[in-house]
Design a protein around this motif. Structure first.
Motif, short mmCIF file in Angstrom:
data_model
loop_
_atom_site.label_atom_id
_atom_site.label_comp_id
_atom_site.label_asym_id
_atom_site.label_seq_id
_atom_site.Cartn_x
_atom_site.Cartn_y
_atom_site.Cartn_z
N ASP A 16 36.81 27.38 42.86
CA ASP A 16 36.11 26.20 42.35
C ASP A 16 36.06 26.19 40.82
O ASP A 16 35.98 25.13 40.21
CB ASP A 16 34.70 26.11 42.91
N ARG A 17 36.11 27.35 40.21
CA ARG A 17 36.08 27.42 38.74
C ARG A 17 37.47 27.39 38.14
O ARG A 17 37.61 27.38 36.91
CB ARG A 17 35.33 28.67 38.29
N GLY A 18 38.50 27.42 38.98
CA GLY A 18 39.85 27.23 38.46
C GLY A 18 40.75 28.45 38.43
O GLY A 18 41.75 28.46 37.72
N VAL A 19 40.43 29.49 39.20
CA VAL A 19 41.32 30.66 39.23
C VAL A 19 42.65 30.25 39.87
O VAL A 19 42.70 29.40 40.75
CB VAL A 19 40.66 31.84 39.99
N ASN A 20 43.73 30.86 39.41
CA ASN A 20 45.05 30.54 39.94
C ASN A 20 45.48 31.46 41.06
O ASN A 20 46.19 31.05 41.97
CB ASN A 20 46.10 30.59 38.83
N GLU A 21 45.06 32.73 40.98
CA GLU A 21 45.50 33.71 41.97
C GLU A 21 44.50 34.85 42.02
O GLU A 21 43.75 35.08 41.08
CB GLU A 21 46.88 34.24 41.59
N PHE A 22 44.51 35.56 43.14
CA PHE A 22 43.67 36.75 43.32
C PHE A 22 44.53 37.97 43.48
O PHE A 22 45.62 37.90 44.06
CB PHE A 22 42.80 36.61 44.57
N LEU A 23 44.03 39.08 43.00
CA LEU A 23 44.67 40.37 43.17
C LEU A 23 43.60 41.34 43.62
O LEU A 23 42.67 41.65 42.87
CB LEU A 23 45.30 40.82 41.85
N ALA A 24 43.68 41.79 44.87
CA ALA A 24 42.65 42.65 45.44
C ALA A 24 42.79 44.08 44.95
O ALA A 24 43.89 44.62 44.85
CB ALA A 24 42.72 42.62 46.97
N LYS A 25 41.66 44.66 44.61
CA LYS A 25 41.61 46.08 44.24
C LYS A 25 41.46 46.90 45.51
O LYS A 25 40.80 46.45 46.44
CB LYS A 25 40.42 46.35 43.31
N PRO A 26 42.02 48.05 45.59
CA PRO A 26 42.80 48.70 44.55
C PRO A 26 44.18 48.03 44.43
O PRO A 26 44.79 47.67 45.43
CB PRO A 26 42.93 50.14 45.03
N VAL A 27 44.62 47.88 43.20
CA VAL A 27 45.90 47.24 42.95
C VAL A 27 47.03 48.25 43.07
O VAL A 27 46.81 49.45 43.00
CB VAL A 27 45.95 46.59 41.54
N SER A 28 48.22 47.74 43.24
CA SER A 28 49.42 48.58 43.27
C SER A 28 50.48 47.88 42.43
O SER A 28 50.37 46.70 42.11
CB SER A 28 49.92 48.76 44.71
N ALA A 29 51.52 48.61 42.09
CA ALA A 29 52.61 48.02 41.33
C ALA A 29 53.19 46.84 42.08
O ALA A 29 53.51 45.80 41.48
CB ALA A 29 53.68 49.07 41.04
N ARG A 30 53.31 46.94 43.36
CA ARG A 30 53.89 45.86 44.17
C ARG A 30 53.03 44.60 44.12
O ARG A 30 53.55 43.50 43.99
CB ARG A 30 54.06 46.32 45.63
N THR A 31 51.70 44.76 44.22
CA THR A 31 50.85 43.57 44.23
C THR A 31 50.77 42.92 42.84
O THR A 31 50.65 41.70 42.74
CB THR A 31 49.42 43.86 44.74
#
Length: 119
Positions: A103-118
């Motif tokens: 709703d505030r305008g984020v374009n994408e999410f990246l869930a933690k824990p992150v990896s090089a692939r994500t």
């Protein structure tokens, strides 16, 4: 002249120095040369005009100013920075939080824990 990903300027905003390092290292390995870091949304906001990032990775939960508040400020700017793509880093993937960020305008999410692939 930089080409491809090397032409991009990125800002990584996270209160955890290890997370900033992980994200930055992966982005550098992908060819990003112009990386900037901030420990919270307020510091990132104060550096936006100087850095002029093409893309921003921002943590959801941070002290001083969280990712949602930073996102609201960015989307409210009168400059072209208001259209900057923002990737939200989060360890919270419940529907309420995701909806609030969308709703505030984020374009994408990246869930933690992150990896090089994500990333």
């Amino acid at each position: 002249m930089a080409e491809g990903l090397g032409a991009l300027r990125l800002l990584v905003v996270d209160d955890n120095p290890q997370m900033r390092t992980i994200v930055g290292t992966v982005l550098k390995a992908a060819g990003i040369r112009d990386l900037h870091y901030a420990p919270n949304g307020r510091a990132a906001w104060h550096s936006l005009a100087e850095i002029q990032p093409d893309i921003c990775f921002v943590d959801y939960e941070m002290p001083v100013m969280n990712g949602l508040d930073f996102l609201s400020i960015v989307r409210g700017l009168s400059s072209p920075l208001r259209f900057m793509p923002v990737v939200m880093l989060t360890g919270h993937s419940d529907e309420l939080r995701l909806t609030a960020a969308r709703d505030r305008g984020v374009n994408e999410f990246l869930a933690k824990p992150v990896s090089a692939r994500t990333i």
